[in-house]
Write a protein that holds these residues in place. Structure first.
Motif, mmCIF file in Angstrom:
data_model
loop_
_atom_site.group_PDB
_atom_site.id
_atom_site.type_symbol
_atom_site.label_atom_id
_atom_site.label_comp_id
_atom_site.label_asym_id
_atom_site.label_seq_id
_atom_site.Cartn_x
_atom_site.Cartn_y
_atom_site.Cartn_z
ATOM 1 N N LEU A 59 -0.850 12.020 3.212
ATOM 2 C CA LEU A 59 -0.663 11.874 1.772
ATOM 3 C C LEU A 59 -1.745 12.597 0.992
ATOM 4 O O LEU A 59 -1.525 13.079 -0.107
ATOM 5 C CB LEU A 59 -0.711 10.374 1.451
ATOM 6 N N LEU A 60 -2.915 12.659 1.583
ATOM 7 C CA LEU A 60 -4.046 13.151 0.816
ATOM 8 C C LEU A 60 -4.365 14.609 1.106
ATOM 9 O O LEU A 60 -5.320 15.157 0.584
ATOM 10 C CB LEU A 60 -5.280 12.285 1.140
ATOM 11 N N TRP B 102 -4.048 12.467 -5.986
ATOM 12 C CA TRP B 102 -4.024 11.274 -6.823
ATOM 13 C C TRP B 102 -3.035 10.207 -6.378
ATOM 14 O O TRP B 102 -2.953 9.149 -6.999
ATOM 15 C CB TRP B 102 -3.711 11.673 -8.272
ATOM 16 N N ASN B 103 -2.271 10.456 -5.331
ATOM 17 C CA ASN B 103 -1.241 9.498 -4.942
ATOM 18 C C ASN B 103 -1.786 8.104 -4.662
ATOM 19 O O ASN B 103 -1.218 7.097 -5.097
ATOM 20 C CB ASN B 103 -0.485 10.003 -3.710
ATOM 21 N N GLY C 73 0.594 -1.163 0.000
ATOM 22 C CA GLY C 73 0.000 0.000 0.000
ATOM 23 C C GLY C 73 0.630 1.235 0.000
ATOM 24 O O GLY C 73 1.753 1.255 -0.137
ATOM 25 N N ALA C 74 -0.156 2.706 0.363
ATOM 26 C CA ALA C 74 0.345 4.068 0.130
ATOM 27 C C ALA C 74 0.864 4.640 1.432
ATOM 28 O O ALA C 74 0.300 4.445 2.463
ATOM 29 C CB ALA C 74 -0.763 4.971 -0.369
ATOM 30 N N CYS D 213 5.801 9.139 -5.361
ATOM 31 C CA CYS D 213 4.523 9.828 -5.168
ATOM 32 C C CYS D 213 4.556 10.684 -3.916
ATOM 33 O O CYS D 213 4.065 11.821 -3.903
ATOM 34 C CB CYS D 213 3.389 8.802 -5.063
ATOM 35 N N VAL D 214 5.129 10.143 -2.858
ATOM 36 C CA VAL D 214 5.185 10.872 -1.597
ATOM 37 C C VAL D 214 6.000 12.153 -1.732
ATOM 38 O O VAL D 214 5.629 13.209 -1.218
ATOM 39 C CB VAL D 214 5.777 9.963 -0.502
ATOM 40 N N VAL D 215 7.116 12.073 -2.454
ATOM 41 C CA VAL D 215 8.029 13.216 -2.526
ATOM 42 C C VAL D 215 7.560 14.253 -3.534
ATOM 43 O O VAL D 215 7.556 15.455 -3.239
ATOM 44 C CB VAL D 215 9.458 12.750 -2.856
ATOM 45 N N VAL D 216 7.160 13.829 -4.715
ATOM 46 C CA VAL D 216 6.842 14.808 -5.762
ATOM 47 C C VAL D 216 5.459 14.616 -6.372
ATOM 48 O O VAL D 216 5.112 15.276 -7.339
ATOM 49 C CB VAL D 216 7.905 14.761 -6.891
ATOM 50 N N GLY D 217 4.656 13.713 -5.818
ATOM 51 C CA GLY D 217 3.350 13.440 -6.397
ATOM 52 C C GLY D 217 2.283 14.423 -5.954
ATOM 53 O O GLY D 217 2.537 15.392 -5.244
ATOM 54 N N SER D 218 1.064 14.137 -6.366
ATOM 55 C CA SER D 218 -0.091 14.960 -6.027
ATOM 56 C C SER D 218 -0.859 14.308 -4.890
ATOM 57 O O SER D 218 -1.224 13.132 -4.969
ATOM 58 C CB SER D 218 -1.009 15.112 -7.243
#
Length: 280
Positions: free
Chosen positions: A20-21, A90-91, A3-4, A82-87
């Motif tokens: 994250l969100l 949408w991660n 998982g995220a 995703c964690v570092v440069v994602g959105s």
């Protein structure tokens, strides 16, 4: 399956994973660190790559361990990116998608476990021999650590830590990890393992999609509590800078406990599956 997870702002108390969100600004969630560890990243990556080679040599079944390593590596590397440069919006979906496609890609080779909790469950229901369960763990955990080392060589100025997200405490985060790892493994068992859903002549093709949607649900539900790892290999990758000595063990215990509970519930609702013969 997996998982995220999240990055939390680096403070004196070293909180760990942030939400994250929530879409917090990256400047609030990252910090500078000395780049001395960056010199170790290529060496650690190479060391991790040796694990599936060694397992394959010892067992004459290299394809299984290579598939588990590659699938888990791709998953953990995607999580960190995703964690570092994602959105933040949408991660969870991105991570669910990479898990889904890697399950479909590696499933015919290794079963597409990509998660020590899933491998534990397969051992408990008799679908995998215990010797292979432990070998899968080695491949998966080394892949998680190698993916983190690779990401560290790219994002060497970022600080990633694993911990409950404030204002929540350890008991909240660990309970969230247990509940959604339970959900993940329960779905794996009922969609990918159940013989009722996978007759020898008519196996289903929806299992990967169902497993991926667990990550979407869990990521949005408890990402702001625990980070939504649901996978010891992901937890280890996110705890890379502590070499797994931070929150990896408590998270892994909660996740493995969730997997064991999922096996008990699976056997309760599908008693006809409880006497499955072990498979190699």
């Amino acid at each position: 399956s997996v998982g995220a997870v999240l990055v939390h702002r680096v403070e004196a108390s070293a909180l760990g994973l942030s939400d994250l969100l929530s879409g917090d600004d990256l400047t609030d969630r990252q910090g500078d660190r000395p780049d001395t560890g960056a010199h170790l990243s290529p060496l650690l990556l190479l060391a991790g790559l040796c694990v599936p080679l060694l397992l394959g040599t010892l067992s004459n079944d290299y394809a299984r361990y290579a598939a588990e390593f590659l699938g888990t590596f791709t998953l953990v590397f995607t999580v960190i990116c995703c964690v570092v440069v994602g959105s933040g919006t949408w991660n969870a979906l991105a991570i669910a998608c990479v898990l889904m496609v890697m399950i479909y890609a590696t499933g015919p080779v290794s079963g597409g476990n990509l998660n020590p909790a899933v491998s534990l469950a397969l051992g408990l229901v008799g679908e995998m021999e215990w010797s292979m369960v432990f070998k899968y763990w080695l491949a998966q955990l080394s892949a998680g650590f190698s993916a983190a080392a690779c990401a560290d060589s790219i994002f060497s100025f970022k600080v990633l830590t694993l911990a409950p997200v404030k204002p929540f405490h350890a008991q909240h985060a660990l309970f969230a990890e247990m509940v959604y790892t339970f959900m993940l493994v329960f779905v794996v068992l009922n969609t990918a393992v159940s013989k009722r859903n996978n007759s020898p002549t008519d196996g289903n093709q929806f299992f990967g999609l169902a497993i991926g949607f667990v990550i979407v649900a869990g990521g949005y539900a408890v990402g702001g509590i625990s980070g939504a790892a649901f996978n010891p290999a992901v937890a280890l990758g996110m705890d890379y800078q502590n070499f797994g000595a931070g929150w990896t063990l408590p998270y892994a215990v909660a996740q493995l406990a969730g997997a064991a509970l999922a096996v008990a519930m699976y056997k309760a609702v599908r008693p006809e599956e409880a006497t499955a013969d072990p498979r190699g």
